[in-house]
Design an enzyme around this catalytic site. Sequence first.
Site, mmCIF file in Angstrom:
data_model
loop_
_atom_site.group_PDB
_atom_site.id
_atom_site.type_symbol
_atom_site.label_atom_id
_atom_site.label_comp_id
_atom_site.label_asym_id
_atom_site.label_seq_id
_atom_site.Cartn_x
_atom_site.Cartn_y
_atom_site.Cartn_z
ATOM 1 N N ASN A 142 0.796 -1.226 0.000
ATOM 2 C CA ASN A 142 0.000 0.000 0.000
ATOM 3 C C ASN A 142 0.828 1.275 0.000
ATOM 4 O O ASN A 142 0.344 2.322 -0.426
ATOM 5 C CB ASN A 142 -0.946 -0.001 1.206
ATOM 6 C CG ASN A 142 -1.738 1.276 1.323
ATOM 7 O OD1 ASN A 142 -2.623 1.540 0.519
ATOM 8 N ND2 ASN A 142 -1.407 2.092 2.315
ATOM 9 N N TYR A 191 3.468 9.638 -10.981
ATOM 10 C CA TYR A 191 2.417 8.921 -10.245
ATOM 11 C C TYR A 191 1.577 8.024 -11.157
ATOM 12 O O TYR A 191 1.488 6.814 -10.923
ATOM 13 C CB TYR A 191 1.531 9.905 -9.480
ATOM 14 C CG TYR A 191 0.519 9.227 -8.590
ATOM 15 C CD1 TYR A 191 0.913 8.625 -7.392
ATOM 16 C CD2 TYR A 191 -0.823 9.163 -8.939
ATOM 17 C CE1 TYR A 191 -0.004 7.988 -6.568
ATOM 18 C CE2 TYR A 191 -1.753 8.538 -8.120
ATOM 19 C CZ TYR A 191 -1.333 7.951 -6.943
ATOM 20 O OH TYR A 191 -2.244 7.311 -6.130
ATOM 21 N N LYS A 207 1.726 3.888 -11.168
ATOM 22 C CA LYS A 207 0.514 3.143 -10.834
ATOM 23 C C LYS A 207 0.068 2.259 -11.997
ATOM 24 O O LYS A 207 -0.479 1.168 -11.787
ATOM 25 C CB LYS A 207 -0.597 4.094 -10.403
ATOM 26 C CG LYS A 207 -0.328 4.771 -9.059
ATOM 27 C CD LYS A 207 -0.083 3.752 -7.946
ATOM 28 C CE LYS A 207 0.094 4.395 -6.586
ATOM 29 N NZ LYS A 207 0.308 3.397 -5.512
#
Length: 255
Positions: A94, A158, A162
């Site tokens: 996470n 980012y 991802k």
Amino acid sequence: MFENEFKGKVVLVTGGSRGIGFAAVKKFLASGAKVCFLSHYEETGAKAMEQLKEINPDYEVMRKVIDLTDFKAIQELYKEIIAKWGRLDVLVNNAGTDSSTWITKLKLSEWNEVNDLNLKAPYLMTKYALPHLLKTKGCVVNTASVAGVYGSPTGLPYPVTKAGVIAMTKSIAYSYADKGVRVNAVAPGVVATDMVANMPQFAKDSIGDTIPMKRFGDPDDIANAMLFLSSSAASYITGVCLQVDGGYRPNNQPK
């Protein structure tokens, strides 16, 4: 919802002291699991541990602060977990970070920082977890993002990382499906975490207008998806990226 589902199971959560990770830690513990959670800062980890012990002093939980890009530290962590509890059933990758810098102003150091935590860390954590997960027929849940599905107009590292998490999820799932290890991801939309709290209000308002359900997600919304994908109810699910986003899609942008 998952009462006693994880009784006797051992769960490891990175980025587990705040936000989505902490919500997941609380839910896994409430569902009977033994949990090790990792935090970037000693003080946030200590505060999270205090809160957990206030909820239930009998929770079997441990916390660690390690460099998630240090493969030797990761190997030592798994040795400690196995020595303490004898097994590993669930890994939740996470921990993550973002960047809002426009590409032409983005420094290589900033690019590397996001890549290290968002891609290198889950790769290393999963690599060294797999021998233990093979023994328990366990699973991995990765935190991706809708930015990795649709892209983002700013903060290039980012969405790129991802998207990489999603591809890594599908690839490892494909490689280990016949060995009994499941690998899935959740792709949160906009969630009310510290990261979002630091955004300008106009940005929050603009993003909120794109969500059909007309609210930001709550960390519990994402944690529930993590528990589902880790549970026996998802025993035939692997290689999936589950979007938990209130219906957000790029074409929801207001005209």
